[in-house]
Design an enzyme around this catalytic site. Structure first.
Site, PDB file in Angstrom:
ATOM      1  CB  CYS A 162      -0.965  -0.044   1.171  1.00  0.00           C
ATOM      2  SG  CYS A 162      -1.983  -1.536   1.069  1.00  0.00           S
ATOM      3  CG  HIS A 302      -1.351   4.801   5.186  1.00  0.00           C
ATOM      4  ND1 HIS A 302      -1.349   4.542   3.842  1.00  0.00           N
ATOM      5  CD2 HIS A 302      -1.520   3.598   5.802  1.00  0.00           C
ATOM      6  CE1 HIS A 302      -1.495   3.230   3.653  1.00  0.00           C
ATOM      7  NE2 HIS A 302      -1.615   2.637   4.819  1.00  0.00           N
ATOM      8  CD  GLU A 313      -0.763   8.420   8.903  1.00  0.00           C
ATOM      9  OE1 GLU A 313      -1.847   7.806   9.024  1.00  0.00           O
ATOM     10  OE2 GLU A 313      -0.438   9.033   7.850  1.00  0.00           O
ATOM     11  CE  LYS A 334      -5.232   4.522   2.226  1.00  0.00           C
ATOM     12  NZ  LYS A 334      -4.243   5.563   2.596  1.00  0.00           N
ATOM     13  CG  HIS A 339      -6.302   0.991   1.651  1.00  0.00           C
ATOM     14  ND1 HIS A 339      -5.422   1.565   0.756  1.00  0.00           N
ATOM     15  CD2 HIS A 339      -5.528   0.424   2.615  1.00  0.00           C
ATOM     16  CE1 HIS A 339      -4.184   1.337   1.156  1.00  0.00           C
ATOM     17  NE2 HIS A 339      -4.218   0.657   2.276  1.00  0.00           N
ATOM     18  CG  PHE A 399       0.184  -5.591   4.707  1.00  0.00           C
ATOM     19  CD1 PHE A 399      -0.006  -4.964   5.930  1.00  0.00           C
ATOM     20  CD2 PHE A 399      -0.897  -6.207   4.103  1.00  0.00           C
ATOM     21  CE1 PHE A 399      -1.247  -4.943   6.542  1.00  0.00           C
ATOM     22  CE2 PHE A 399      -2.149  -6.192   4.701  1.00  0.00           C
ATOM     23  CZ  PHE A 399      -2.326  -5.558   5.923  1.00  0.00           C
TER      24      PHE A 399
END
Lengths: 411, 82
Positions: A162, A302, A313, A334, A339, A399
């Site tokens: 991502c 994010h 974050e 998002k 996403h 990831f």
């Protein structure tokens, strides 16, 4: 003297708009692109998640049937976004040997791969289409965009889950600064709303299960957040050496002032709870762009709406920006479009560039009870950004422990 | 069931149109797949496999290179059906 790199073209196809003007208009209004999936495979496979955020404009409304046949859906989205960005940049005369592509994806041609496997099992090897390999390969989208534009200075595909779309921007900046290209078509594309990825992400408890309220499911920073909403689409940005843009009298949206990529080396999927990798990425991008914390007025976070992801974050933003983080307008887009995995960084880069250019921060929807452990100044209705020299950051994490950050400065 | 040469040509033209977007009228017996219709080897294989299914025949891979024109393909399919 480092070459200055500017952004001169934008393109997107997303769940909240099939082009940049529509997407931006909706992003400032605050809409949700998430919908209940009507596909029969949801019931057939008893998927635990019944909704996703599909592109609002189907690719076949834009591409010809024959064109689309040879492209995986992810490549279709990428080509649509890249064409819009290219037309927006208005480049009519280009040395194609100096034009590169950096177009990312998280997964690649997953529809093609899985449909070919179904065909093999049901009809045998003879019926597996000869275009299967070029359609499923992760570099398929970069290759298709390169072919479409005649870009010959390399067609690159950063893959970092991502964070991929943001890493494409990092690579694009590098290609121009290092003199390997004058113009780079950067972007990211993803099309993974297929039962297998939905099952796999659900299996790892990453997806929201708010099946009765899809529009309210993506809720970054809310205490009731329970996972992300799968989206799809693509974003594209034309990066250009400043002198190249000035020489042709181009409209300049902003400067890509700095970028960075770091790795957590902590866990294959879990974010470092102290946000150390993200902190290093933020600091590195700011150092790269010679940016002081006080210059930063906006962050496109994010913020995927997972219980574990949103807080580290925040910790990283506070570590990198210090007390000034309280003065920064943070948008979690998002919440609106879900996403987009490997495309998310590219689409969010488009939004960040527009935020700096139009001096408006887009909306975070569904924030009803803000998590007290994440005391950010979250933008819940469109907000003006200040005049003068401003900088906005966009974060992406993937990831694998990938962290990528871009910094966009006003011009 | 065997088809007439006209039926095979019409069916083949539909398959070519589906794969390449070429107008069905452009698919004529004397046209070369590569020279006239600009069909590459990957498209050709897709057309062959679709023709196999449509006409209930088998076109061996080693035979495909001999199918230079649309007429060659029509003749081969007609012969294989007979």
């Amino acid at each position: 003297m480092t070459r200055k790199v500017v952004i001169t073209g934008l393109g997107a196809t997303t769940p909240i708009g099939g082009d940049v003007p529509t997407m931006w208009n909706n992003a400032l209004k605050g809409v949700s692109g998430a919908r209940t999936l009507e596909d029969d495979w949801v019931a057939k496979y008893e998927l635990p998640v019944h909704f996703a955020a599909r592109c609002s404009t189907p690719a076949l409304d834009v591409l010809s049937r024959v064109e689309a046949k040879r492209m995986d859906p992810s490549t279709q989205f990428g080509v649509i976004a890249a064409r819009e960005a290219w037309a927006d940049a208005g480049i009519t005369d280009i040395d194609q040997d100096r034009l590169a592509v950096a177009f990312a994806t998280g997964i690649g041609g997953v529809w093609t791969l899985l449909e070919a496997w179904d065909t093999l099992k049901e009809k045998g090897p003879r019926r597996v289409l000869p275009m299967t390999v070029p359609m499923l390969m992760p570099n398929g989208v970069a290759a298709a965009v390169s072919l479409d534009l005649g870009a010959r200075a390399g067609a690159h595909t950063p893959v970092s889950a991502c964070a991929s779309g943001t890493e494409a921007m990092h690579l694009g900046l590098d290609l121009i600064r290092s003199g390997k290209a004058d113009v780079v078509m950067c972007g990211g594309a993803e099309a993974a709303i297929h039962p297998m990825p939905l099952a796999a992400f659900a299996s790892m408890q990453a997806l929201s299960r708010r099946n009765d309220e899809p529009e309210r499911a993506s809720r970054p920073y809310d205490t009731a957040r329970d996972g992300f909403v799968m989206g799809e689409g693509a974003g594209a940005l034309v990066l250009e050496a400043e002198e190249h843009a000035l020489a042709r009298g181009a409209r300049i949206y902003g400067e890509l002032a700095g970028t960075s990529v770091t790795a957590d080396a902590y866990h294959i999927t879990a974010p470092d709870p102290e946000g150390l990798g993200a902190t290093r990425a933020l600091k590195a991008a700011m150092f790269d762009g010679r940016i002081q914390a006080e210059d930063v007025v906006h962050v496109n976070a994010h913020a995927t709406s997972t219980p574990v992801g949103d807080k580290p974050e925040y910790i990283a933003l506070r570590a990198a920006l210090g007390k000034h983080v309280d003065n920064v307008a943070v948008s979690a887009t998002k919440s609106q479009m879900g996403h987009l995995l490997g495309a998310s960084g590219a689409v969010e880069a488009v939004l960040t560039v527009l935020a700096v250019h139009d001096r408006k921060a887009p909306v975070t929807i569904n924030l009803e009870n803000q998590d007290p452990e994440i005391p950010l100044d979250v933008v819940t209705s469109a907000r003006d950004l200040p005049a003068g020299n401003i900088v906005a950051l966009s974060n992406s994490f993937g990831f694998g422990g990938h962290n990528a950050v871009i910094a966009v400065r006003s011009v | 069931m065997a088809s007439s040469n006209e039926e095979i040509l019409a069916g083949l033209a539909e398959i070519v149109n589906e794969e390449t977007g070429l107008a069905t009228e452009a698919v004529e017996l004397d046209k070369s797949f590569t020279e006239d219709l600009d069909i590459d080897s990957i498209s050709m294989m897709t057309i062959v496999v679709n023709a196999e299914e449509k006409f209930g025949v088998r076109i061996p891979d080693e035979e495909v290179k001999n199918l230079k024109t649309v007429g060659d393909a029509v003749s081969f399919i007609a012969g294989a059906q007979a």
